[in-house]
Design an enzyme around this catalytic site. Structure first.
Site, PDB file in Angstrom:
ATOM      1  CG  ASN A   1       8.606  -3.640   2.098  1.00  0.00           C
ATOM      2  OD1 ASN A   1       8.327  -2.984   2.881  1.00  0.00           O
ATOM      3  ND2 ASN A   1       8.533  -3.923   0.822  1.00  0.00           N
TER       4      ASN A   1
ATOM      5  CB  CYS B   1       3.339   4.002   9.257  1.00  0.00           C
ATOM      6  SG  CYS B   1       3.183   5.757   8.574  1.00  0.00           S
TER       7      CYS B   1
ATOM      8  N   PRO C   1       0.936  -1.065  -0.008  1.00  0.00           N
ATOM      9  CG  PRO C   1      -0.528  -1.553   1.837  1.00  0.00           C
ATOM     10  CD  PRO C   1       0.652  -1.778   1.270  1.00  0.00           C
ATOM     11  CG  MET C   2       3.569   2.708  -1.816  1.00  0.00           C
ATOM     12  SD  MET C   2       4.601   2.728  -3.345  1.00  0.00           S
ATOM     13  CE  MET C   2       3.743   1.606  -4.368  1.00  0.00           C
TER      14      MET C   2
END
Length: 380
Positions: free
Chosen positions: A215, A114, A24-25
């Site tokens: 990631n 985040c 998700p970005m």
């Protein structure tokens, strides 16, 4: 070149083949971009981060953001951000039981990675796993509310080198019934600086029995092959590497199928992808807004190509599809710039101390949700 094949990733009854996930970005992984990426290769394509508080309060913008596209009805994936177990549980119930998104998700991810200061200074994102009891309660609430929908979590190595959290997070995820865990190979204080450290991914693979996804710094398909070879991870999560390069997902599918094919599109071919991207955004939002939203992608698509500053400036102000097509047609065709292969893309930031709530590090077993950490708007 490393050659390997990777088994399909199984998340409950959901099979992801190849084992490739779009991260998700904010402002990027909207339906248009997800559609474009899927046109190049298979995988799991996650929508922009959805804030649980905004979802529970039925915020209009948030409800618009959780629309599935026509071709992801059976594989709609949602990432949730939340800091309160009750709110997270209620948000998951709305998605799974009420069908508030219009499509029942096939997968739900929880964001604990985040590193943005406005999030960590309130105890959210990559700061939250330090409070391991609270982390447990959030994951437990989500998994119970999700029923047969697999829940995964995404996190970082820790807050900084002195406050490492990923092993505890992995054990908690496993114990509470999460289907997998994604680890970004940086601490929160590193933001997106330097080089991702993949060795913790390998250690997490050795520590937990659930699938671990890697990631961080996957710029080319061969980077993904190397990550799998070095860490034993069950799949990869792609973020900044696909900015201006949605065909990376085709390369990844080929790589994990054991074939050496890699896309090196000419500028003319890149221009066709750019126009397709803008067209999808225009279909979703209307031509003027869609073209405006597309502008931020221009520099990523044209990275390394010889394009004059006047043309770049005009492309960054485009407001109509025919205008975009005319500008792109005026650029002489040229081969893909090999110099940018393997180079970082997207945001890079210098490391800095993580902003945390006062006293946040004092008690790892404090179960109370951080005050004021709930975000009112989705997307990041």
């Amino acid at each position: 070149m490393i050659t390997t094949s990777l088994p399909a990733l199984k998340l409950g009854t959901l099979v992801v083949d190849p084992a490739v996930v779009l991260a998700p970005m904010a402002g990027i992984t909207n339906p248009a971009f997800r559609t474009l990426c899927r046109e190049f290769g298979a995988g799991l394509y996650v929508c922009e981060m959805i804030t649980t508080r905004a979802l529970v309060e039925r915020n209009e913008k948030t409800l618009r953001m959780i629309r599935a596209t026509a071709d992801e009805k059976d594989a709609f994936s949602v990432q949730l951000y939340g800091v309160d177990p009750a709110t997270v549980g209620r948000a998951v119930e709305m998605l799974v039981d009420e069908g508030v998104a219009g499509t029942r998700p096939a997968h739900i991810d929880l964001n604990f990675g985040c590193p943005v200061p406005k999030v960590t200074r309130k105890g959210g994102g990559s700061a939250l796993p330090w409070r391991r009891v609270l982390l447990r309660d959030i994951v437990r609430s989500a998994v119970r509310a999700a029923g047969d929908v697999p829940v995964t979590i995404k996190t970082r190595i820790g807050i900084d080198a002195d406050h490492v959290t990923y092993l505890d997070a992995g054990r908690i995820a496993q114990d509470e019934g999460a289907a997998a865990i994604t680890l970004h190979g940086r601490t929160a204080d590193q933001l997106y600086s330097g080089t991702a450290d993949w060795s913790p991914i390998a250690r997490l693979v050795e520590t937990v029995d659930i699938p671990v996804l890697g990631n961080g710094d996957i710029w080319e398909a061969d980077d993904a092959l190397r990550m799998v070879a070095e860490t034993g991870c069950a799949g990869v999560v792609i973020g900044r590497g696909c900015l201006g390069r949605p065909w990376l997902f085709g390369d990844l599918a080929a790589a994990f199928a054991g074939t050496p094919r890699r896309a090196l599109p000419t500028l003319r071919e890149v221009a066709a992808v750019m126009h397709r991207h803008a067209t999808l955004l225009a279909e979703e939002h209307g031509e003027r807004y869609g073209c405006s939203d597309f502008r931020k992608h221009v520099a990523w698509y044209l990275k390394g190509f010889s394009v004059g500053s006047d043309t770049r400036r005009a492309l960054a102000m485009v407001s109509r599809l025919d205008e975009l097509a005319e500008l792109l047609a005026g650029i002489p065709d040229q081969p893909y710039p090999a110099a940018v292969l393997g180079a970082p893309r997207g945001r890079t930031t210098a490391p800095r101390p993580v902003a945390l709530p006062q006293g946040w590090l004092a008690d790892r077993d404090d179960p109370r949700p951080p005050a004021g950490a709930e975000l009112e708007v989705s997307g990041g």
